[in-house]
Structure formats: C-alpha cells, structure tokens
Design an enzyme around this catalytic site. Structure first.
Site, short mmCIF file in Angstrom:
data_model
loop_
_atom_site.label_atom_id
_atom_site.label_comp_id
_atom_site.label_asym_id
_atom_site.label_seq_id
_atom_site.Cartn_x
_atom_site.Cartn_y
_atom_site.Cartn_z
N LYS A 103 0.77 -1.14 -0.16
CA LYS A 103 0.08 0.01 0.07
C LYS A 103 0.79 1.29 0.15
O LYS A 103 2.14 1.12 0.57
CB LYS A 103 -0.88 0.12 1.11
CG LYS A 103 -2.08 1.07 1.27
CD LYS A 103 -3.24 0.19 0.21
CE LYS A 103 -4.61 0.70 0.29
NZ LYS A 103 -5.60 -0.09 -0.29
N GLY A 214 -23.86 3.96 2.38
CA GLY A 214 -22.66 4.52 1.58
C GLY A 214 -23.27 4.32 -0.01
O GLY A 214 -23.49 3.07 -0.22
#
Ligand code: NAD
Length: 411
Positions: A103, A214
């Site tokens: 990441k 969401g």
C-alpha cells in the site's frame, strides 16, 4: 490505544494460536518486507515549492509481486500504510490470485491542489518510487482520492523513466491506455457474488432485503446489481440521509436523482430518515460501504440485520465484531467481501502482459468463479475452526502465505 498497524499485528497473533505457528514464522509475517518513505518536492502554481511525505509499504511478496493502492489523504502515515499493506497481503491470498500485498500514500489534501499541482505530485511520487516498482515487482492502483486519471499520469511518468511500455506496472488505468473492462464496478460486482453465496449458504429466499450504507462508487453500483438480480434494496444512505421503502426502492431512479441533485434526500416516493438510521432499519442484510469504524460497541445493538457485509475497509471495530458474534450476527469481512476490485486489477495486469484484451462477459465469468470459490473456501474454514468468517479468512490467507514462504525456503 493500539495503532492501526498494532491492531493488524494483534489479528496475526490470534491466527498464530489457531494455526499453531512457531515464533520465527509469525515474526516474519508481523513486519513489512520493505517500507519506503520519500520527500516529494512539488512546484505550486504560484511558483513556491511544497514538500509532501509519501510512503510505500511492501508487505509480503511470497505469492507474487506486491500489489496495493495509493491514497492521497491528509491522515496518511507510515503506520496506516503498513497496516493496509498487511491487509492487501491477506486479501490477495483469500481470493487466491498470484500477488502479494502493498500500500502507498501521500499525506496531502488533494482538494487543495489544482489539476496541474496534482499531476506534478503524482509524477513526483512515481519518480521517487520507480526503482521499487514494476509489473514483476510491485503494482500500484487507485485508492482513496486517486483515480484512473492519476493512474494515467503515473503510468506515463514510469514509462518515460524506463524508456519502454510497461502498462502492467499500475492498474485502474483508463481503458484507452490498458485499463480493463469491469474494473469500474468490480468491487461491487465481487460483493454481489459474495452476497449471493451467503444467501445460498443460509437458505435465504429470493427477495432477501438489503440495506446499504454508503452510496458512492461501491454502494451505488452494488445497489443496482442487487436490484437487477431481484433482491429488495429497502434502504440506502449517504453521509446526509437515508432512504427507506419497505417493499424495495427504485434504485435506478435514486441513482438518477443523486446524479442530478448530488444528494439522496428529497427523492420522491421514499421515506427520508437521518443518515445513521440505516443501521437499524429492518433488513436481512446490512452492507457497510462508507467508512471505517462505523459500527462500534456504542451502536452495534442497534443493528437489526442478521448479516453484515463489509464492502468498506474496517467498518466494524474489533470490539463490536466480538459483540455481534455473541448476538449471532454473521459478519462477512472486508478481506473477502471487497476483493473484487483487486481481482479485476489482476485480470487487467494479465491482459497488459499478453497485450490482448478480454470482453466484459469473459471478465465477469472469471470474477464470478474467483469470488464464489473464495467464499466457499472461507466458509469451509469457518466451519472447520468454528470461528467467525473474519478469522476464517485470516487463517486461510495466512496459511496460503506461509505455504508459499515455506516452498521458497524462507521458513
Ligand atoms: P466513495 O467515496 O465513492 O463513497 C462513499 C459513500 O459513503 C458516499 O456516498 C458518502 O456519502 C457515504 N458516507 C460517508 N460517510 C457516511 C456516513 N457517516 N453515513 C452514511 N454514508 C456515509 O467511496 P467508495 O469507493 O464507494 O468506497 C467505500 C468504501 O469501500 C471505502 O472504505 C473503501 O476503502 C472501500 N473499498 C472501495 C473499493 C472500490 O473499488 N471503490 C475497493 C475496496 C474497498
């Protein structure tokens, strides 16, 4: 309080107990293989120079090249990217694609940058990281506040540096320069296959009701896919409000309404509720597709759904996770439910390597097979170890990573 990365390490300790891993093995799994921190100097539009801190954490590459997104956000820290890179390692292992975990990120508020400043920052990041990435080494992708346009700039910068084409160095690219069909809605599509498997596993009927918190990239695509497949999407929510309709919302209309007005509220024919009401609406399945730590010990009691699906990363706190388990609520964890995106990223890379591009239906068929297989493998471990789906996912992933490390003679 434990940091995010310490939390990720604690999860490994729990897996160690189940798999009876020795201390040498667990210590190798506890830390990233490499973390790169870079200072990025960016010329601003007014002629001044700003310096931003960027990171790339390359966690584990036993199963294949490192893989993971790049986020641009003010809260990015080395600790956070290390934790996220560990989770990427477990995700690629759960869905069994030949990639490791990584990441990256830059501590910056991209909303404060002009398009030109954003481009210079993106190119600076790749210049700094170029010695550490490549299609066979480490493959970045979009994450929070990064998108195909930024991936295009990054690819261009990388290819200029190495002097040849290498589209497989980055995924989530625009279609015109080697991106993949399906990628745009891959996470939602993957979550759909997981939900479909869940309903089979627990013999839920057609017309199963779903509430989705969401309504962005993940949540809105998933709502449409579920509605098209005959599920009753009874509630959706964004950060401002929830919409509820007992016999199912008209998702197509709501998506149109949100596009035009920028919000969910005032959508004709639906009952509008406060945003947080989504957690307690009556629905069989609650999908969390917004932020991390949405369900915590203070509000987990409000959840009426019997099943929770984590499309977002880390939306249930570890404490609430245990409490929900005690209450018999089944949580399908992020490391299984949201791996559709990285899976299609892998297909993008395969297409780049072959310089040959598949049809949408071909990619969908491969994704479906991969997701259903991953669900089956996690469900098997859940039964075998009589544990949560989350722990089952971790155990499966760690076992696969450890096997690859042993086969390489690293253990
Ligand atoms: P997004 O920014 O497009 O959408 C987020 C949505 O959540 C928006 O509708 C926003 O209004 C809503 N929201 C924010 N706060 C809320 C609150 N308190 N209550 C209700 N709604 C709220 O983001 P996205 O791409 O859909 O990603 C959502 C989550 O899924 C993130 O955790 C992300 O890391 C994860 N995820 C996304 C992908 C992907 O491919 N999009 C892949 C893996 C994981």
């Amino acid at each position: 309080m434990a940091t995010v990365f310490e939390g990720a390490q604690q999860q490994l300790r729990a897996v160690q107990n189940i798999l009876k891993l020795d201390e040498t093995t667990i210590r190798q799994l506890m830390h990233p293989k490499r973390v790169v921190e870079v200072a990025l100097s960016v010329k601003m539009d007014d002629g001044s120079v700003n310096v931003y801190t960027g990171y790339r954490s390359q966690y584990n590459d036993a199963r294949g090249p490192f893989k993971g997104g790049i986020r641009f956000h003010p809260s990015v820290t080395a600790d956070e990217v290390k934790a996220l890179s560990a989770w990427m390692t477990w995700k690629t292992a759960v869905v069994d694609i030949p990639l490791g975990g990584a990441k990256g990120g830059v501590a910056v508020d991209p909303k404060k940058l002009s398009s030109g400043e954003l481009e210079r920052l993106s190119r600076a990041y790749i210049r700094a990281l170029a010695p550490f990435i490549g299609p066979d080494i480490d493959i970045p992708a979009p994450d929070v506040s990064t998108d195909p346009r930024i991936m295009g700039w990054m690819l261009d910068e990388y290819e200029e540096i190495i002097g040849r084409k290498a589209p497989g160095v980055i995924t989530g690219k625009p279609l015109s320069i080697g991106g993949s069909l399906v990628r745009e809605y891959a996470t939602a599509q993957g979550a759909f296959f997981v939900i479909d498997e869940l309903t089979r596993q627990y013999h839920l009927s057609k017309g199963t009701t779903v509430a989705i918190q969401g309504f962005g990239n993940g949540g809105s695509f998933l709502a449409q896919i579920l509605a098209d497949a005959g599920y009753a999407v009874v509630a959706v929510a964004d950060s401002q409000s929830s919409l509820y309709k007992e016999d199912g919302l008209d998702v197509t209309e709501i998506i149109k309404h949100k596009k035009v007005t920028g919000a969910l509220k005032n959508c004709v024919g639906c009952e509008a509720l406060p945003s947080e009401a989504i957690l307690s609406v009556p629905a069989d399945i609650l999908v969390l597709a917004a932020l991390e730590n949405t369900i915590h010990s203070g509000n987990q009691r409000e959840v009426r759904a019997k099943y929770i699906v984590e499309l977002a990363n880390g939306p249930v706190t570890p404490e609430a996770d245990g409490q929900l388990f005690e209450r018999g609520v089944i949580v399908v964890p992020d490391i299984l439910a949201n791996v559709g995106g990285v899976t299609v990223s892998y297909y993008e890379q395969v297409q780049n390597a072959a310089n040959f591009y598949w049809e949408e239906q071909e990619i969908l068929a491969m994704l479906e097979k991969a997701m259903r297989r991953a669900f089956g493998a996690v469900a098997l471990y859940q039964e075998r170890y009589n544990t949560t789906y989350r722990m089952a996912g971790y155990v499966l992933a760690v076992e696969r990573v450890v096997r690859a490390m042993r086969d390489r003679g690293r253990l």
